[in-house]
Design a protein around this motif. Structure first.
Motif, mmCIF file in Angstrom:
data_model
loop_
_atom_site.group_PDB
_atom_site.id
_atom_site.type_symbol
_atom_site.label_atom_id
_atom_site.label_comp_id
_atom_site.label_asym_id
_atom_site.label_seq_id
_atom_site.Cartn_x
_atom_site.Cartn_y
_atom_site.Cartn_z
ATOM 1 N N PRO A 271 0.797 -1.223 0.000
ATOM 2 C CA PRO A 271 0.000 0.000 0.000
ATOM 3 C C PRO A 271 0.836 1.283 0.000
ATOM 4 N N LYS B 121 -7.736 -2.422 -7.762
ATOM 5 C CA LYS B 121 -7.321 -1.479 -6.723
ATOM 6 C C LYS B 121 -7.984 -1.839 -5.399
ATOM 7 N N ILE C 299 -8.473 -0.217 -1.620
ATOM 8 C CA ILE C 299 -8.384 1.056 -0.895
ATOM 9 C C ILE C 299 -8.858 0.830 0.534
ATOM 10 N N CYS D 189 -6.027 7.776 2.566
ATOM 11 C CA CYS D 189 -6.298 6.399 2.164
ATOM 12 C C CYS D 189 -5.003 5.660 1.907
ATOM 13 N N GLU E 227 -3.666 2.677 -0.585
ATOM 14 C CA GLU E 227 -4.094 2.089 -1.850
ATOM 15 C C GLU E 227 -3.036 1.110 -2.342
ATOM 16 N N HIS F 188 -2.259 -1.713 -5.652
ATOM 17 C CA HIS F 188 -2.648 -2.116 -7.003
ATOM 18 C C HIS F 188 -2.307 -3.582 -7.229
#
Length: 114
Positions: free
Chosen positions: A16, A36, A38, A83, A85, A87
């Motif tokens: 992240p 993604k 989140i 946040c 995040e 991928h």
């Protein structure tokens, strides 16, 4: 207050990164070529799915998984937002998933199948 969200995501094999926005900031509808994940570390944000005419309100500790190609927009809540995040390659997620802080942080065996 949410637990160590970054540590929780890393324990799932995710990497992240953090991003933040101020109160009322907006993202126009867009999509990504990657999956993604989140998690809201602080504050709140609303993710909208214009094509489906629905939205998800995320508060501290909540999680949203967006598959590649999912058109979404966002509006930051009144206290701003931070946040985390991560991928993943397109197709890694089984589908769109929203989980409250209590639902996903208390799980003991969370997997993301590739």
């Amino acid at each position: 207050m949410p637990r160590d969200l970054a540590g929780r995501l890393r324990s799932e094999g995710l990497d992240p990164s953090a991003w933040s926005n101020g109160p009322g900031d907006r993202y126009a509808a867009h999509e990504h070529g990657y999956d993604k994940v989140i998690a809201v570390e602080r504050g709140s944000i609303r993710f909208g799915l214009p094509a489906e005419a629905r939205a998800f309100d995320l508060a501290e500790g909540d999680r949203l998984e967006l598959p590649a190609g999912t058109s979404h927009d966002a509006v930051v809540g009144p206290g701003g937002v931070t946040c985390l995040e991560a991928h993943l390659p397109a197709g890694s997620l089984r589908g769109l998933t929203h989980q409250t802080a209590e639902a996903w942080q208390d799980e003991t065996d969370v997997r993301h199948d590739a």
